[in-house]
Design an enzyme around this catalytic site. Structure first.
Site, PDB file in Angstrom:
ATOM      1  N   LYS A  11      33.462 -23.210  25.794  1.00 23.77           N
ATOM      2  CA  LYS A  11      33.556 -22.619  27.139  1.00 23.77           C
ATOM      3  C   LYS A  11      33.744 -23.686  28.232  1.00 23.77           C
ATOM      4  O   LYS A  11      33.532 -24.892  27.986  1.00 23.77           O
ATOM      5  CB  LYS A  11      32.288 -21.799  27.409  1.00 23.77           C
ATOM      6  CG  LYS A  11      32.154 -20.556  26.503  1.00 23.77           C
ATOM      7  CD  LYS A  11      30.931 -19.724  26.903  1.00 23.77           C
ATOM      8  CE  LYS A  11      30.814 -18.463  26.068  1.00 23.77           C
ATOM      9  NZ  LYS A  11      29.645 -17.636  26.461  1.00 23.77           N
ATOM     10  N   TYR A  51      36.430 -10.014  27.155  1.00 25.85           N
ATOM     11  CA  TYR A  51      35.026  -9.603  27.230  1.00 25.85           C
ATOM     12  C   TYR A  51      34.867  -8.127  27.625  1.00 25.85           C
ATOM     13  O   TYR A  51      33.808  -7.725  28.103  1.00 25.85           O
ATOM     14  CB  TYR A  51      34.258 -10.499  28.204  1.00 25.85           C
ATOM     15  CG  TYR A  51      33.697 -11.763  27.569  1.00 25.85           C
ATOM     16  CD1 TYR A  51      32.818 -11.696  26.485  1.00 25.85           C
ATOM     17  CD2 TYR A  51      34.021 -13.027  28.050  1.00 25.85           C
ATOM     18  CE1 TYR A  51      32.286 -12.839  25.901  1.00 25.85           C
ATOM     19  CE2 TYR A  51      33.495 -14.183  27.468  1.00 25.85           C
ATOM     20  CZ  TYR A  51      32.630 -14.072  26.399  1.00 25.85           C
ATOM     21  OH  TYR A  51      32.100 -15.219  25.827  1.00 25.85           O
ATOM     22  N   ASN A 114      26.820 -21.189  28.570  1.00 21.15           N
ATOM     23  CA  ASN A 114      26.133 -21.579  27.336  1.00 21.15           C
ATOM     24  C   ASN A 114      27.065 -22.184  26.285  1.00 21.15           C
ATOM     25  O   ASN A 114      26.815 -22.095  25.094  1.00 21.15           O
ATOM     26  CB  ASN A 114      25.335 -20.388  26.783  1.00 21.15           C
ATOM     27  CG  ASN A 114      26.226 -19.195  26.497  1.00 21.15           C
ATOM     28  OD1 ASN A 114      27.429 -19.254  26.682  1.00 21.15           O
ATOM     29  ND2 ASN A 114      25.631 -18.107  26.035  1.00 21.15           N
ATOM     30  N   HIS A 117      31.288 -19.538  22.512  1.00 21.56           N
ATOM     31  CA  HIS A 117      31.344 -18.134  22.074  1.00 21.56           C
ATOM     32  C   HIS A 117      31.579 -18.131  20.569  1.00 21.56           C
ATOM     33  O   HIS A 117      32.285 -18.996  20.048  1.00 21.56           O
ATOM     34  CB  HIS A 117      32.514 -17.393  22.737  1.00 21.56           C
ATOM     35  CG  HIS A 117      32.842 -16.095  22.047  1.00 21.56           C
ATOM     36  ND1 HIS A 117      32.156 -14.936  22.307  1.00 21.56           N
ATOM     37  CD2 HIS A 117      33.720 -15.801  21.050  1.00 21.56           C
ATOM     38  CE1 HIS A 117      32.626 -13.970  21.515  1.00 21.56           C
ATOM     39  NE2 HIS A 117      33.576 -14.475  20.750  1.00 21.56           N
ATOM     40  N   GLU A 128      39.397 -10.752  17.705  1.00 19.25           N
ATOM     41  CA  GLU A 128      39.416 -11.926  18.587  1.00 19.25           C
ATOM     42  C   GLU A 128      40.419 -12.981  18.103  1.00 19.25           C
ATOM     43  O   GLU A 128      41.120 -13.589  18.910  1.00 19.25           O
ATOM     44  CB  GLU A 128      37.995 -12.502  18.692  1.00 19.25           C
ATOM     45  CG  GLU A 128      37.055 -11.557  19.436  1.00 19.25           C
ATOM     46  CD  GLU A 128      35.599 -11.984  19.423  1.00 19.25           C
ATOM     47  OE1 GLU A 128      34.787 -11.274  20.043  1.00 19.25           O
ATOM     48  OE2 GLU A 128      35.257 -13.012  18.798  1.00 19.25           O
TER      49      GLU A 128
END
Ligand code: UDP
Ligand code: MG
Length: 140
Positions: A11, A51, A114, A117, A128
């Site tokens: 990320k 998302y 964080n 993913h 995905e």
């Protein structure tokens, strides 16, 4: 157990801090092979579609803005039990709850920012992977 593939994103909080290599090392040390990889900068619309499952959650807008705020590294990881193994290496969503040695315990900045993913099931992994990569780009 057969080889399995899962989808991973490094990320924006992590790419900005030059942590791509350190995070890929965690995957490889756990026996996961990077079989596809690309660094891209998502638009808000692309982040929103990726998302979409979280559309009703209160953090959705902030999450999409974060994911479109800087480059990400999208990857496909392959290995025995890859989906569960990747989730293990990532650690809990909230870094405060993540086990020592996991990516999120070491690198995450908050529950939102964080660092990684990872797909949570075979069905989501397939969706995905197909959202980011063509079959020709998966090189096992
Ligand atoms: N997230 C957030 N606040 C929360 C829960 C999640 O900002 O209270 C963000 C966080 O970046 C997380 C992502 O939304 O990684 C997707 O949430 P999910 O519950 O699927 O966690 P994950 O599968 O990434 O561990
Ligand atoms: Mg999730």
């Amino acid at each position: 157990m057969a080889l399995e593939r899962t989808f991973s994103i490094i990320k924006p909080d992590a790419t900005k801090r030059n942590l791509t290599g350190a995070i890929v090392k965690k995957f490889e040390d756990a026996g996961l092979r990077v079989v596809a990889s690309k660094r891209i900068h998502l638009t808000m619309a692309q982040a929103g579609e990726f998302y979409a499952v979280h559309k009703e959650r209160p953090f959705y807008g902030e999450l999409c803005e974060f994911m479109a705020s800087a480059p990400i590294v999208a990857q496909v990881l392959e290995g025995e039990n890859a989906i569960a193994k990747n989730r293990e290496v990532m650690g809990a969503t909230n870094p405060a709850d993540a086990e020592a040695g996991t990516i999120r315990a070491e690198f995450a900045q908050s529950v939102g920012e964080n660092s990684v993913h990872g797909s949570d099931a075979p069905e989501t992994a397939a969706i995905e992977i197909a959202y980011f990569f063509s079959g020709l780009e998966l090189v096992g």
